[in-house]
Design a protein around this motif. Structure first.
Motif, mmCIF file in Angstrom:
data_model
loop_
_atom_site.group_PDB
_atom_site.id
_atom_site.type_symbol
_atom_site.label_atom_id
_atom_site.label_comp_id
_atom_site.label_asym_id
_atom_site.label_seq_id
_atom_site.Cartn_x
_atom_site.Cartn_y
_atom_site.Cartn_z
ATOM 1 N N ARG A 434 0.684 -1.397 0.164
ATOM 2 C CA ARG A 434 -0.049 -0.029 0.097
ATOM 3 C C ARG A 434 0.980 0.986 0.110
ATOM 4 N N ARG A 435 1.965 0.900 0.834
ATOM 5 C CA ARG A 435 2.658 2.597 1.418
ATOM 6 C C ARG A 435 3.228 2.662 -0.329
ATOM 7 N N ARG A 436 4.459 1.507 -1.070
ATOM 8 C CA ARG A 436 4.729 1.659 -1.794
ATOM 9 C C ARG A 436 4.252 2.303 -2.971
ATOM 10 N N PHE A 437 3.113 1.729 -3.207
ATOM 11 C CA PHE A 437 2.324 1.751 -5.098
ATOM 12 C C PHE A 437 1.051 2.709 -4.590
ATOM 13 N N GLU A 438 1.022 3.751 -3.314
ATOM 14 C CA GLU A 438 0.218 4.378 -2.873
ATOM 15 C C GLU A 438 -0.838 4.278 -3.221
#
Length: 455
Positions: A434-438
């Protein structure tokens, strides 16, 4: 400039709703548990145990549907609780596609049975009449007492022992409506938004503010609430479909009993979110987020929709009150910490622009597809930083990851021991994705599969 005009709804993929009704203590909850293949509803010999309704997605012979369990129907009771249950049963009947009426094959028909049958006839819906507690063939003759009320067909069953359940499910599937085809006017570029929430949260006011006028849509075509017209509107050159919600109802379908308004809102929200991509949960900021709001948002999360939380009437709160309401919302909605919160005022129009910008970002996340190359480069970094811990004497290895679906984004990770990957590590991987690919405001589905050995 804002334009708006009607389009047909998009119920493709929607699950039909099946409601179980009947007087108290005839075995409705036992039948509910049997059909969903799990002990979810509380079963007790005392009448009136099921006071509210349960909603569970289940299937029969591969056909999915949503099953609704209701409380015991007894319109002649003077007990206020029983009266409230009766109005909830009427609400379930209004929204259901198929109704299962349950009677007790071991007892004579009562006034409540007769009243329920009359109510079902007036509803003009497909009804299956089920005589429960027919534990043996000799009980079938007792079950046929329902024919005295002019019923065309009676299905004798035993929910406790499973007798006759196969015949019941076969008859049920035959009566479920076919999924409606996707409207030809629909476009992949049109965002479909459902505004849901408790009564009096301001849904109609928000719709009217977005459209720039007061209006009530009435559909004169016969049929269920799926026939209601959704609204296509345009904002800054981008099209949006505002999916039919509780504020848009056919006059013939409006239910007047005040004590059932909140319970029927759940079924209406389910209808709306099944035709939407992004669900906006509208809450009254002055009242805070309630258990009913969490239930509705949970249904949207289970269906893989994009989530946005809108706090209405924010113009009435101070900065400190805003902070407190948002903290309370996060505490109540702990299962969806990724859902963005937007402050708005449907009355003044404050925050509407931010709401649409947030909806656009969430929808983009819902439809985002990441290449396998990008995923595995990211995955290598994750494994170097924190490999999966040993569990049950096994050391899980993760080989590669690929995205298999969008809406919601769904990933498959190949491992030598998928069952040995601790849930905390699974949560860590999901958070990193979730964090890496927004992936903002969308539930992620991460499936772990075992690597197949070559023959």
């Amino acid at each position: 400039m804002t334009k708006h005009y009607p389009v047909r709804p998009l119920p493709s993929g929607s699950s039909p709703i099946v409601a179980i009704v009947g007087r108290p203590n005839v075995g409705k909850s036992t039948l509910f548990n049997r059909l969903v293949r799990s002990k979810i509803a509380i079963v007790n010999d005392e009448p009136g145990v099921t006071r509210d309704r349960h909603y569970v997605d289940t299937s029969a012979f591969g056909r999915p549907y949503t099953l609704v369990d209701t409380g015991g129907f007894d319109p002649d009771s003077r007990d206020p609780m029983t009266g409230g249950i009766a109005s909830q049963v009427r609400a379930a009947i209004t929204e259901a596609d198929v109704i299962l009426f349950v009677s007790d094959a071991t007892e004579e028909l009562l006034g409540a049975d007769r009243a329920a049958v009359e109510l079902l006839r007036a509803a003009n819906k497909p009804v299956l009449y089920v005589a429960n507690k027919a534990d043996a063939p000799k009980r079938d003759a007792d079950a046929f007492e329902l024919y005295r009320l002019g019923v065309d067909e009676v299905l004798p069953i035993s929910a406790l022992h499973g007798r006759g359940i196969g015949d019941l499910e076969t008859a049920l599937i035959a009566r479920l409506p076919d999924a409606t085809a996707v409207s030809e006017e629909a476009s992949p570029d049109v965002a479909r938004i459902a505004v849901v929430g408790r009564p009096n949260a301001g849904k109609s006011s928000l719709i009217n503010r977005i459209l720039g006028e007061d209006r009530l849509l009435v559909d004169d075509r016969p049929g269920t609430t799926r026939d209601a017209i959704d609204t296509l509107t345009e904002r800054e050159g981008r099209p949006y479909v505002l999916v039919d919600t509780a504020g848009i109802r056919r006059k013939t379908k409006v239910i007047k009993a005040e004590d059932q308004v909140e319970s029927v809102s759940v079924l209406q929200a389910m209808r709306a979110m099944e035709r939407s991509e992004v669900v906006v949960l509208l809450c009254d900021a002055s009242d805070g987020v309630a258990e009913q709001d969490a239930k509705i948002l949970g249904l949207a999360e289970e269906r893989g929709r994009g989530l946005v939380i809108a706090l209405n009437k924010s113009d009435l709160l101070t900065k400190e009150e805003h902070k407190k309401v948002e903290e309370q919302a996060r505490d109540k909605l702990t299962f969806a910490p990724y859902a963005p919160i937007v402050r708005i005022s449907a009355k003044t129009g404050r925050g509407i622009g931010e709401l649409f910008a947030t909806v656009d970002r969430v929808r983009a996340s819902l439809l985002r597809r990441v290449t396998t190359g990008e995923l595995n480069r990211f995955f290598e970094t994750v494994l170097d930083t924190r490999p999966p811990p040993t569990m049950g004497g096994r050391s899980p290895r993760l080989y590669y990851v690929t995205q298999v679906h969008v809406a919601p984004p769904t990933f498959v990770i190949i491992s030598n021991a998928p069952d040995s990957i601790h849930f905390s590590y699974q949560r860590f991987v999901s958070n990193q994705l979730r964090r890496r690919f927004e992936f903002e405001g969308v539930p992620l589905r991460v499936i772990y599969k075992e690597k197949r050995r070559r023959q």
